[in-house]
Design an enzyme around this catalytic site. Structure first.
Site, PDB file in Angstrom:
ATOM      1  N   GLY A 107       0.779  -1.231   0.000  1.00  0.00           N
ATOM      2  CA  GLY A 107       0.000   0.000   0.000  1.00  0.00           C
ATOM      3  C   GLY A 107       0.811   1.283   0.000  1.00  0.00           C
ATOM      4  N   PRO A 154       4.853  -4.651  -0.898  1.00  0.00           N
ATOM      5  CG  PRO A 154       6.734  -3.300  -1.140  1.00  0.00           C
ATOM      6  CD  PRO A 154       6.236  -4.531  -0.439  1.00  0.00           C
ATOM      7  N   GLY A 155       3.480  -3.464  -3.984  1.00  0.00           N
ATOM      8  CA  GLY A 155       3.434  -3.655  -5.431  1.00  0.00           C
ATOM      9  C   GLY A 155       3.812  -2.336  -6.072  1.00  0.00           C
ATOM     10  NE  ARG A 156      -0.334   2.485  -5.680  1.00  0.00           N
ATOM     11  CZ  ARG A 156      -1.482   2.535  -6.355  1.00  0.00           C
ATOM     12  NH1 ARG A 156      -1.562   3.211  -7.466  1.00  0.00           N
ATOM     13  NH2 ARG A 156      -2.559   1.914  -5.898  1.00  0.00           N
ATOM     14  NE  ARG A 186      -3.817   3.403 -10.722  1.00  0.00           N
ATOM     15  CZ  ARG A 186      -3.753   4.549 -10.097  1.00  0.00           C
ATOM     16  NH1 ARG A 186      -3.337   5.625 -10.746  1.00  0.00           N
ATOM     17  NH2 ARG A 186      -4.095   4.663  -8.843  1.00  0.00           N
ATOM     18  CE1 TYR A 191      -9.545   1.176  -8.609  1.00  0.00           C
ATOM     19  CE2 TYR A 191      -7.710   1.719 -10.049  1.00  0.00           C
ATOM     20  CZ  TYR A 191      -8.466   0.788  -9.367  1.00  0.00           C
ATOM     21  OH  TYR A 191      -8.130  -0.538  -9.455  1.00  0.00           O
ATOM     22  CB  CYS A 242     -17.267   2.298 -28.581  1.00  0.00           C
ATOM     23  SG  CYS A 242     -16.900   2.518 -30.303  1.00  0.00           S
ATOM     24  CD  GLU A 243     -17.634   1.619 -22.092  1.00  0.00           C
ATOM     25  OE1 GLU A 243     -17.833   2.223 -21.016  1.00  0.00           O
ATOM     26  OE2 GLU A 243     -17.487   0.396 -22.182  1.00  0.00           O
ATOM     27  CE1 TYR A 295      -2.218  -3.313  -8.546  1.00  0.00           C
ATOM     28  CE2 TYR A 295      -1.189  -1.305  -7.754  1.00  0.00           C
ATOM     29  CZ  TYR A 295      -1.538  -2.612  -7.562  1.00  0.00           C
ATOM     30  OH  TYR A 295      -1.220  -3.244  -6.382  1.00  0.00           O
TER      31      TYR A 295
HETATM   32  N1  LLP Z   1      -1.055  -7.122  -0.678  1.00  0.00           N
HETATM   33  C1  LLP Z   1      -2.358  -7.330  -0.920  1.00  0.00           C
HETATM   34  C2  LLP Z   1      -3.056  -8.381  -0.190  1.00  0.00           C
HETATM   35  C3  LLP Z   1      -3.043  -6.550  -1.859  1.00  0.00           C
HETATM   36  O1  LLP Z   1      -4.338  -6.764  -2.088  1.00  0.00           O
HETATM   37  C4  LLP Z   1      -2.345  -5.552  -2.571  1.00  0.00           C
HETATM   38  C5  LLP Z   1      -3.028  -4.718  -3.559  1.00  0.00           C
HETATM   39  C6  LLP Z   1      -0.973  -5.383  -2.288  1.00  0.00           C
HETATM   40  C7  LLP Z   1      -0.360  -6.172  -1.334  1.00  0.00           C
HETATM   41  C8  LLP Z   1      -0.132  -4.358  -3.001  1.00  0.00           C
HETATM   42  O2  LLP Z   1      -0.623  -3.093  -2.844  1.00  0.00           O
HETATM   43  P1  LLP Z   1       0.249  -1.840  -3.371  1.00  0.00           P
HETATM   44  O3  LLP Z   1       1.556  -1.852  -2.620  1.00  0.00           O
HETATM   45  O4  LLP Z   1       0.465  -2.040  -4.814  1.00  0.00           O
HETATM   46  O5  LLP Z   1      -0.582  -0.659  -3.081  1.00  0.00           O
HETATM   47  N2  LLP Z   1      -5.571  -1.215  -9.054  1.00  0.00           N
HETATM   48  C9  LLP Z   1      -5.471  -0.267  -7.955  1.00  0.00           C
HETATM   49  C10 LLP Z   1      -4.716  -0.831  -6.768  1.00  0.00           C
HETATM   50  C11 LLP Z   1      -5.308  -2.118  -6.249  1.00  0.00           C
HETATM   51  C12 LLP Z   1      -4.503  -2.765  -5.155  1.00  0.00           C
HETATM   52  C13 LLP Z   1      -4.980  -4.148  -4.895  1.00  0.00           C
HETATM   53  N3  LLP Z   1      -4.260  -4.831  -3.876  1.00  0.00           N
HETATM   54  C14 LLP Z   1      -4.853   1.030  -8.477  1.00  0.00           C
HETATM   55  O6  LLP Z   1      -4.526   1.116  -9.663  1.00  0.00           O
HETATM   56  O7  LLP Z   1      -4.713   1.998  -7.729  1.00  0.00           O
END
Ligand code: LLP
Length: 403
Positions: free
Chosen positions: A221, A262-264, A300, A304, A329-330, A358
């Site tokens: 997150g 973390p992902g993002r 995104r 969102y 087409c939207e 994402y």
């Molecule tokens: N762990 C779990 C269990 C999660 O569900 C997620 C993200 C992460 C870690 C990684 O979160 P991050 O560090 O990337 O914030 N598509 C959306 C974000 C959806 C996140 C879903 N879960 C966007 O583009 O903002």
């Protein structure tokens, strides 16, 4: 905000690889990996990458080479991780609403599976016969850039605090142990106070109710600046987490392992999306810049309301206020509304910043549109194709009549 390449290079990339195109910068990716690797001083600390943000196999290989393990939310993500070289001892499955076959697959391919509800925990232990599992705790506190991505609190996720003793009992009924306690409060927070408060709650849960836990997973997150917001201070978060961990160890005498996922934070800033202006028109007082960047490849804003910084290769010294739209087409197919840009003409490139997370991972073939190619800007300055653009064949190759 700065693009990481020059206008000439963007034009060259489009002429070689076609438009639209995702480009990733290896140096930035490695830098973010190293920051996260150093987050906590505690010897039991280990980060894992949340692959849902971007599952390109070549990026996964780089992330793995930086010593970062992987979290998988689905069996498909496990397969992607394995293709990048990840082994069972480096993969944790953290999913929700899993089917029994998925549970079996997870038990075979991941070192541990984190279950999202009491009944999923019971089904998992029954189906797999595995004696160790994790649980996702809902700490009752959430955060994130919009309600769709806030997961702590009143959402579908996790086991509520009051039910944690029941989870422990289910595990014991199967002669099994809960060895990981996990949380994820939500995505893209730039103020860590809710995250830290939830982390404290999670540690209290482990202290009070989960004596067999050996690992605590604080989730992901961590936010990144999409415009000129203040950067999250990653060193401060690390120190605060270390303090919480030390307090926990002092109170309980237990030495555990600690994970963040973390992902993002790892991939967002290393990615840019390049597209091409196809049409300029005025409709009912709005000046539209039509592009080939449909929401099928960057959704995104549509999903969102998120906004990304946009730069163009136009060298005009005049500016105008544009609503930048795609080729879907939207009516909602909008990338940015009423933004000031140098005057555009068909053929100009638009560069959408901070799109490594994402972006491609949420892309689809809606409207028969092909998903773009992906290119890596390597540390030595050269470019390497790391995913081919979809082909027309990829739109139809699964039709039974063609198999
Ligand atoms: N762990 C779990 C269990 C999660 O569900 C997620 C993200 C992460 C870690 C990684 O979160 P991050 O560090 O990337 O914030 N598509 C959306 C974000 C959806 C996140 C879903 N879960 C966007 O583009 O903002």
């Amino acid at each position: 905000m700065q693009t990481f390449l020059s206008k000439e290079v963007y034009e060259q990339l489009i002429s070689v690889y076609g438009s639209p195109l995702y480009v990733y910068d290896e140096t930035i990716l490695r830098q973010r990996c190293r920051e996260i690797r150093q987050l906590c001083k505690d010897p039991g600390f280990h980060p894992q990458y949340s692959v849902k943000a971007n599952a390109n196999i070549e990026l996964l290989k780089i992330i793995r080479s930086e010593g970062i393990h992987a979290d998988a939310m689905s069996m498909g993500e496990v397969v992607q991780e394995e293709a990048a070289g990840y082994t069972k001892d480096e993969i944790v499955v953290c999913s929700n609403n899993m089917t029994p076959p998925e549970m079996k697959f997870a038990a075979e391919h991941a070192r541990i599976t984190i279950l999202d509800s009491l009944d999923q925990l019971e089904q998992y232990l029954k189906t797999t016969g595995v004696k160790q599992a994790g649980i996702r705790v809902n700490p009752g506190i959430g955060d994130g850039h919009c309600t769709k991505v806030i997961t702590g609190g009143n959402t579908k996720f996790g086991i509520p605090l009051a039910d944690i003793p029941k989870a422990q009992k289910i595990a014991h009924d199967f002669n099994a142990s809960i060895t990981i306690a996990h949380m994820h409060v939500g995505s893209q927070y730039l103020d860590p106070s809710n995250f830290l408060q939830a982390a404290e709650v999670l540690l209290r849960v482990v202290e009070q109710w989960l004596p067999e836990v050996t690992e605590v997973d604080f989730g992901g997150g961590f936010g990144v600046p999409y415009h000129d917001e203040k950067r999250l201070d990653i060193n401060d978060i690390g120190k605060d987490l270390d303090d919480l961990i030390m307090d926990f160890q002092r109170r309980t005498g237990r030495k555990l392992s600690f994970i963040v996922e973390p992902g993002r934070y790892l991939v967002a800033e290393c990615g840019e999306l390049i597209g091409t202006v196809t049409s300029i028109k005025q409709n009912s007082g709005t000046l539209y810049a039509g592009t080939d960047l449909g929401f099928n490849i960057m959704m995104r804003h549509v999903l969102y309301g998120s906004t990304h910084h946009i730069v163009t290769t136009s060298s005009s010294d005049q500016t105008a206020e544009y609503t930048v739209v795609g080729n879907i087409c939207e009516t909602g197919d909008i990338l940015a509304e009423h933004i000031k840009l140098p005057t555009l003409k068909p053929g100009d490139q638009v560069i959408v910043l901070t799109t490594g997370a994402y972006g491609f991972s949420m892309a689809s073939q809606y409207n028969g549109r092909l998903r773009p190619a992906e290119v890596l800007h390597q540390e030595d300055g050269s470019f390497r194709l790391i995913r081919q653009r979809d082909t027309f064949d990829s739109l139809i190759h699964q039709l039974p009549s063609l198999l």
